[in-house]
Structure formats: structure tokens, C-alpha cells
Scaffold this motif. Structure first.
Motif, PDB file in Angstrom:
ATOM      1  N   ASP A 161      20.093  -8.146  74.291  1.00 53.29           N
ATOM      2  CA  ASP A 161      18.778  -7.548  74.042  1.00 53.29           C
ATOM      3  C   ASP A 161      17.724  -8.654  73.974  1.00 53.29           C
ATOM      4  O   ASP A 161      17.528  -9.269  72.921  1.00 53.29           O
ATOM      5  N   PRO A 162      17.025  -8.921  75.074  1.00 50.62           N
ATOM      6  CA  PRO A 162      16.022  -9.987  75.082  1.00 50.62           C
ATOM      7  C   PRO A 162      14.820  -9.712  74.186  1.00 50.62           C
ATOM      8  O   PRO A 162      14.018 -10.617  73.935  1.00 50.62           O
ATOM      9  N   THR A 163      14.658  -8.468  73.692  1.00 52.51           N
ATOM     10  CA  THR A 163      13.496  -8.135  72.861  1.00 52.51           C
ATOM     11  C   THR A 163      13.749  -8.323  71.372  1.00 52.51           C
ATOM     12  O   THR A 163      12.830  -8.226  70.575  1.00 52.51           O
ATOM     13  N   VAL A 164      14.993  -8.572  70.979  1.00 53.95           N
ATOM     14  CA  VAL A 164      15.312  -8.658  69.560  1.00 53.95           C
ATOM     15  C   VAL A 164      14.761  -9.953  68.975  1.00 53.95           C
ATOM     16  O   VAL A 164      14.622 -10.966  69.670  1.00 53.95           O
ATOM     17  N   GLY A 193      28.622  -6.526  71.199  1.00 52.68           N
ATOM     18  CA  GLY A 193      28.985  -5.170  70.793  1.00 52.68           C
ATOM     19  C   GLY A 193      28.168  -4.697  69.607  1.00 52.68           C
ATOM     20  O   GLY A 193      27.729  -3.538  69.562  1.00 52.68           O
ATOM     21  N   TRP A 194      27.951  -5.578  68.623  1.00 51.06           N
ATOM     22  CA  TRP A 194      27.148  -5.198  67.457  1.00 51.06           C
ATOM     23  C   TRP A 194      25.715  -4.887  67.859  1.00 51.06           C
ATOM     24  O   TRP A 194      25.139  -3.888  67.410  1.00 51.06           O
ATOM     25  N   VAL A 195      25.132  -5.733  68.692  1.00 51.14           N
ATOM     26  CA  VAL A 195      23.742  -5.513  69.101  1.00 51.14           C
ATOM     27  C   VAL A 195      23.622  -4.212  69.903  1.00 51.14           C
ATOM     28  O   VAL A 195      22.673  -3.436  69.714  1.00 51.14           O
ATOM     29  N   THR A 196      24.585  -3.951  70.761  1.00 53.36           N
ATOM     30  CA  THR A 196      24.566  -2.707  71.533  1.00 53.36           C
ATOM     31  C   THR A 196      24.729  -1.497  70.624  1.00 53.36           C
ATOM     32  O   THR A 196      24.010  -0.494  70.759  1.00 53.36           O
ATOM     33  N   THR A 197      25.653  -1.578  69.674  1.00 52.43           N
ATOM     34  CA  THR A 197      25.950  -0.432  68.812  1.00 52.43           C
ATOM     35  C   THR A 197      24.819  -0.133  67.835  1.00 52.43           C
ATOM     36  O   THR A 197      24.430   1.030  67.651  1.00 52.43           O
ATOM     37  N   TYR A 198      24.278  -1.165  67.213  1.00 58.56           N
ATOM     38  CA  TYR A 198      23.327  -0.951  66.113  1.00 58.56           C
ATOM     39  C   TYR A 198      21.874  -1.101  66.519  1.00 58.56           C
ATOM     40  O   TYR A 198      20.989  -0.788  65.728  1.00 58.56           O
ATOM     41  N   ASP A 199      21.598  -1.589  67.727  1.00 62.73           N
ATOM     42  CA  ASP A 199      20.247  -1.656  68.275  1.00 62.73           C
ATOM     43  C   ASP A 199      19.241  -2.233  67.267  1.00 62.73           C
ATOM     44  O   ASP A 199      18.233  -1.598  66.952  1.00 62.73           O
ATOM     45  N   PRO A 200      19.481  -3.448  66.754  1.00 62.55           N
ATOM     46  CA  PRO A 200      18.585  -3.989  65.734  1.00 62.55           C
ATOM     47  C   PRO A 200      17.253  -4.468  66.312  1.00 62.55           C
ATOM     48  O   PRO A 200      17.162  -4.832  67.490  1.00 62.55           O
ATOM     49  N   SER A 252       5.101   0.773  62.213  1.00 61.52           N
ATOM     50  CA  SER A 252       5.065   2.239  62.199  1.00 61.52           C
ATOM     51  C   SER A 252       6.374   2.808  62.728  1.00 61.52           C
ATOM     52  O   SER A 252       6.652   3.993  62.561  1.00 61.52           O
ATOM     53  N   GLN A 253       7.174   1.950  63.364  1.00 57.37           N
ATOM     54  CA  GLN A 253       8.470   2.368  63.871  1.00 57.37           C
ATOM     55  C   GLN A 253       9.558   2.042  62.852  1.00 57.37           C
ATOM     56  O   GLN A 253       9.377   1.203  61.976  1.00 57.37           O
ATOM     57  N   HIS A 254      10.688   2.708  62.975  1.00 63.50           N
ATOM     58  CA  HIS A 254      11.808   2.453  62.073  1.00 63.50           C
ATOM     59  C   HIS A 254      12.383   1.071  62.360  1.00 63.50           C
ATOM     60  O   HIS A 254      12.662   0.729  63.507  1.00 63.50           O
ATOM     61  N   LEU A 255      12.544   0.267  61.316  1.00 64.22           N
ATOM     62  CA  LEU A 255      12.982  -1.116  61.458  1.00 64.22           C
ATOM     63  C   LEU A 255      14.472  -1.224  61.151  1.00 64.22           C
ATOM     64  O   LEU A 255      14.939  -0.751  60.121  1.00 64.22           O
TER      65      LEU A 255
END
Length: 262
Positions: free
Chosen positions: A153-156, A110-117, A36-39
Motif C-alpha cells: 500500500d504506497p498510500t499508507v 498480509g496484515w496490510v492487505t487484511t487490515y487496510d491501515p 473525517s474518515q475512519h482512522l
């Protein structure tokens, strides 16, 4: 905010378990993502991630988008990244031609921080092998890349692909051997990194004969790659996501448990 709520819930669950049991609990498999959240999906790698070998340079990314359409997830999904290639509707990625795994590692945080996947697709190592890196070195580099992603990001969720062995010259034949040796390590490396990491077994679906130039897949190869990614991605979107996929492009069906492990 959904990511923060999820993390807080996970921390609360651990705290409760520690209080009751008085010891560190076993690590449980992560629950399916809330669709239900944006992926947000970040694809990182080398020129194969970019789509070299595909006439449109869409590579596997356009085919993967079609599976997201099939499950009604397309309108709430973004392929993210700073590079744009291909004619498809989701052309963003971080596929850098010629890059080794350690070069990806230098930019991964940097990519993970910027794009928050929510999900990171990783395919790297072919250039390491072509440049003569040992399988041991390649394995250590993969450990570093996964650590950079998961520390940020430990949740990715992370899906790591094995390598399709190159062919066609002495250099490529040597790289083929190194790729196979590297592939033999990937599952153990993924398992040690986190239960949030799974392995996409490209070699079960894409033979080396589908490498257009001995390194990069042709369109048939990319279509098969997308199917393998989907076998890992579908189940983590919803508990029954794998039952609602599109057409299997493989000439002979391969069980999902052989295409995605971990």
C-alpha cells in the motif's frame, strides 16, 4: 473508497505536473490525513508492541488511545490486528513475542492487505540484536520490512521506532551495542524508503533504566513511548494536531522535532 480517491488524486497531480514541466517532479511531503474518515492504526512488532512488562499488557497502546481521545479522534479510530492483549478499549495489534524483523516482513503484506491501515507503527529489532544479528543485517531487514509495507500500500503512513537498548547481562549488553548501531541507520533507511515514513525517537524519552527486565519497558516507559508515538502521529492527523495533545509525561520537555524526525 476514501483511500482510492486519495490515490487517484495523487496520480492526477503527478500527471499534470509531468505534462507541464516535462520531467519528473520532486516528491512532496504528504498532506495530513483526513480525520473525517475512519482512522485505522496497525501496530506491528515484537513483545514490546504486545505490552510485555506492563501488568495489564496494554503497553503503550492504551496510553496512545488517551491522546486520540484528547483530539476527539477516538470514536473514529480503530487499532487493528489479529492479536488481542490488555484491558484497554483498543486491544488489537500484531506484536509477536520473540520475532525478528525478517519474521515480521514475512507477514507484513498480509496484515496490510487484511487490515487496510492508514498508519502503521513499527518497532522491531530487539530480538535480532539479542540473537546476535549485525547492525548491517538489521538495517537490511528493516529495508525489507518497509518495502513489504509500502509495496502493498504506497498510500499508507509508516512510523518506525528506534530501539531502547537492553541491559543487564552479557547477551543484553551486546544487544545494546547492536541496537545503538542499528539506531544510527534508521533515519537514512526511512528517508530512502518514502517521504511517508517518519522515525519515532524512543531513545530521547525512554532511558534503559525504565526497562523492567532489561528488555521490556515498565508502565512509565510505556507511557513515555505513547507520547513519542503521538508526537509523530498527531501532526499527520491534522495540520495543528500537535497543539491539541494531552499531558506530556516526560520529566523535562523534549521538542517535538527531536522526538519525531523525517
Amino acid at each position: 473508497m476514501p483511500r482510492i480517491r486519495t490515490l487517484l488524486a495523487a496520480l492526477t497531480a503527478v500527471a499534470v505536473t509531468l505534462t507541464v514541466a516535462g520531467s519528473m517532479p520532486a516528491v512532496a511531503a504528504p498532506a495530513p490525513l483526513d480525520t473525517s474518515q475512519h482512522l485505522r492504526i496497525l501496530a506491528i512488532g515484537d513483545s514490546i508492541t504486545r505490552g510485555v512488562g506492563s501488568p495489564t499488557t496494554d503497553g503503550y497502546r492504551a496510553y496512545l488511545t488517551s491522546y486520540l481521545v484528547d483530539v476527539g479522534q477516538y470514536t473514529t479510530t480503530d487499532m487493528v490486528g489479529g492479536l488481542v492483549d490488555g484491558l484497554g478499549p483498543q486491544p488489537q495489534h500484531e506484536g509477536h513475542g520473540g520475532w525478528r524483523i525478517d519474521q515480521l516482513t514475512a507477514e507484513a503484506a498480509g496484515w496490510v492487505t487484511t487490515y487496510d491501515p492508514d498508519v502503521v507503527l513499527v518497532m522491531g529489532g530487539t530480538n535480532d540484536a539479542l540473537q546476535g544479528a549485525s547492525a548491517t543485517t538489521m538495517g537490511n531487514r528493516l529495508r525489507g520490512l518497509l518495502a513489504a509495507i509500502l509495496t502493498t500500500d504506497p498510500t499508507v503512513r509508516v512510523i518506525v521506532a528506534d530501539l531502547i537498548p537492553p541491559y543487564g547481562s552479557d547477551q543484553k549488553d551486546t544487544a545494546s551495542l547492536l541496537s545503538r548501531q542499528f539506531n544510527a541507520q534508521i533515519q537514512a533507511i526511512a528517508d530512502a524508503a518514502s517521504p511517508r515514513v517518519s522515525v519515532a525517537r524512543m531513545t530521547r524519552a525512554v532511558p534503559s533504566r525504565l526497562l523492567a527486565d532489561g528488555v521490556h519497558p515498565d508502565d512509565e516507559g510505556y507511557e513515555r513511548m505513547a507520547w513519542v508515538w503521538w508526537q509523530c502521529l498527531g501532526p499527520i492527523l491534522t495540520a495543528d494536531g500537535i497543539t491539541r495533545t494531552g499531558r506530556d509525561p516526560l520529566p523535562q520537555p523534549v521538542p517535538q522535532t527531536e522526538l519525531c524526525t523525517g
